[in-house]
Design an enzyme around this catalytic site. Structure first.
Site, PDB file in Angstrom:
ATOM      1  N   HIS A 135       1.485 -12.908  -3.110  1.00  0.00           N
ATOM      2  CA  HIS A 135       2.500 -11.852  -3.196  1.00  0.00           C
ATOM      3  C   HIS A 135       2.998 -11.518  -1.795  1.00  0.00           C
ATOM      4  O   HIS A 135       2.378 -11.916  -0.808  1.00  0.00           O
ATOM      5  CB  HIS A 135       1.880 -10.588  -3.808  1.00  0.00           C
ATOM      6  CG  HIS A 135       0.849  -9.982  -2.902  1.00  0.00           C
ATOM      7  ND1 HIS A 135      -0.446 -10.442  -2.857  1.00  0.00           N
ATOM      8  CD2 HIS A 135       0.936  -9.005  -1.961  1.00  0.00           C
ATOM      9  CE1 HIS A 135      -1.118  -9.756  -1.944  1.00  0.00           C
ATOM     10  NE2 HIS A 135      -0.302  -8.877  -1.379  1.00  0.00           N
TER      11      HIS A 135
ATOM     12  N   HIS B 146       5.484 -11.101   4.816  1.00  0.00           N
ATOM     13  CA  HIS B 146       4.615 -12.285   4.885  1.00  0.00           C
ATOM     14  C   HIS B 146       3.885 -12.457   3.561  1.00  0.00           C
ATOM     15  O   HIS B 146       3.707 -11.497   2.811  1.00  0.00           O
ATOM     16  CB  HIS B 146       3.597 -12.134   6.019  1.00  0.00           C
ATOM     17  CG  HIS B 146       2.646 -11.009   5.815  1.00  0.00           C
ATOM     18  ND1 HIS B 146       2.931  -9.713   6.198  1.00  0.00           N
ATOM     19  CD2 HIS B 146       1.422 -10.960   5.234  1.00  0.00           C
ATOM     20  CE1 HIS B 146       1.920  -8.936   5.876  1.00  0.00           C
ATOM     21  NE2 HIS B 146       0.986  -9.663   5.282  1.00  0.00           N
TER      22      HIS B 146
HETATM   23  P1  ATP Z   1      -9.555  -7.759   0.146  1.00  0.00           P
HETATM   24  O1  ATP Z   1      -9.222  -6.518   0.910  1.00  0.00           O
HETATM   25  O2  ATP Z   1     -10.584  -7.524  -0.921  1.00  0.00           O
HETATM   26  O3  ATP Z   1      -9.866  -8.929   0.997  1.00  0.00           O
HETATM   27  P2  ATP Z   1      -6.725  -7.833  -0.411  1.00  0.00           P
HETATM   28  O4  ATP Z   1      -6.501  -7.500   1.019  1.00  0.00           O
HETATM   29  O5  ATP Z   1      -5.921  -8.917  -1.040  1.00  0.00           O
HETATM   30  O6  ATP Z   1      -8.252  -8.193  -0.677  1.00  0.00           O
HETATM   31  P3  ATP Z   1      -6.142  -5.112  -0.836  1.00  0.00           P
HETATM   32  O7  ATP Z   1      -6.958  -4.741   0.389  1.00  0.00           O
HETATM   33  O8  ATP Z   1      -6.244  -4.237  -2.033  1.00  0.00           O
HETATM   34  O9  ATP Z   1      -6.514  -6.559  -1.317  1.00  0.00           O
HETATM   35  O10 ATP Z   1      -4.648  -5.202  -0.350  1.00  0.00           O
HETATM   36  C1  ATP Z   1      -3.557  -5.410  -1.227  1.00  0.00           C
HETATM   37  C2  ATP Z   1      -2.365  -5.819  -0.393  1.00  0.00           C
HETATM   38  O11 ATP Z   1      -2.047  -4.795   0.535  1.00  0.00           O
HETATM   39  C3  ATP Z   1      -2.591  -7.063   0.475  1.00  0.00           C
HETATM   40  O12 ATP Z   1      -1.345  -7.718   0.643  1.00  0.00           O
HETATM   41  C4  ATP Z   1      -3.018  -6.516   1.798  1.00  0.00           C
HETATM   42  O13 ATP Z   1      -2.707  -7.383   2.856  1.00  0.00           O
HETATM   43  C5  ATP Z   1      -2.174  -5.255   1.873  1.00  0.00           C
HETATM   44  N1  ATP Z   1      -2.859  -4.242   2.659  1.00  0.00           N
HETATM   45  C6  ATP Z   1      -4.158  -3.855   2.520  1.00  0.00           C
HETATM   46  N2  ATP Z   1      -4.464  -2.897   3.392  1.00  0.00           N
HETATM   47  C7  ATP Z   1      -3.347  -2.637   4.109  1.00  0.00           C
HETATM   48  C8  ATP Z   1      -3.030  -1.753   5.157  1.00  0.00           C
HETATM   49  N3  ATP Z   1      -3.889  -0.903   5.665  1.00  0.00           N
HETATM   50  N4  ATP Z   1      -1.757  -1.802   5.630  1.00  0.00           N
HETATM   51  C9  ATP Z   1      -0.849  -2.639   5.131  1.00  0.00           C
HETATM   52  N5  ATP Z   1      -1.087  -3.499   4.147  1.00  0.00           N
HETATM   53  C10 ATP Z   1      -2.326  -3.511   3.638  1.00  0.00           C
END
Ligand code: ATP
Ligand code: MG
Length: 170
Positions: free
Chosen positions: A41, A122
């Protein structure tokens, strides 16, 4: 106790493009943990933990965002210092920046917090990865015709995203 959901707005990667990306990355033998195809995504706004009561307001914000469909070309591979390996456009389409801006402005209007780092579009393909010379990706042309609100849940060994609602661009 109030239920809290981990939420983000994103563009869902079309299945055909996700399959092409997976074929390409399999051929590259790159180091890292591949992001599951169904999780690919492009995040528009990351909200983090939000009370479930906010969902109806979030739906209204998304409903009020207007954008025509547009095309994005993912053609560059970038590795962050933290080992996220992602695909990104060489140039972000104005319509994409406007969509993210409109969504973020709508969230600000209703005082719903979100990660306010500058938007850098990205699509993450590996975690704990490393950039390797010569791993230039093909250019993936993606017709963006919808965006969605996702909830993110931890599951053993990873994370599962669920689409709560989608909005067409038209
Ligand atoms: P995991 O954290 O378990 O490795 P993930 O990063 O795919 O998995 P989430 O942390 O729930 O899952 O994040 C969902 C989406 O939001 C992802 O695209 C992640 O890169 C983005 N994201 C997560 N935290 C932040 C943040 N603090 N700022 C911006 N984008 C974020
Ligand atoms: Mg994360």
């Amino acid at each position: 106790m109030t239920d809290s959901l981990r939420l983000f707005f994103a563009l869902p990667c079309p299945v055909s493009i996700a399959q092409a990306i997976v074929r390409w990355r399999t051929d590259q033998h790159l180091p890292g943990r591949p992001v599951p195809a169904e999780n690919l995504h492009l995040t528009l706004a990351f909200l983090g933990a939000q009370p479930a009561e906010r969902l109806s307001t979030l739906y209204q914000v998304a409903e009020s965002v207007r954008s025509q469909p547009f095309e994005i070309t993912l053609e560059r591979l970038h590795c962050t210092p933290r080992g996220l390996l992602w695909l990104e456009p060489a140039q972000s389409p104005g319509a994409l920046l406007q969509l993210a801006d409109a969504l973020r402005a709508g969230l600000t209007d209703v005082a719903i917090p979100f990660d306010s780092q500058a938007f850098r579009p990205h699509l993450t393909v590996f975690r704990d990865g490393a950039a390797l010379p010569g791993a230039a990706p093909p250019a993936y042309r993606w017709l963006v015709d919808r965006f969605a609100l996702y909830r993110s849940d931890s599951i053993p060994g990873g994370v599962r995203y669920r689409t709560l609602r989608e909005w067409p661009l038209q």
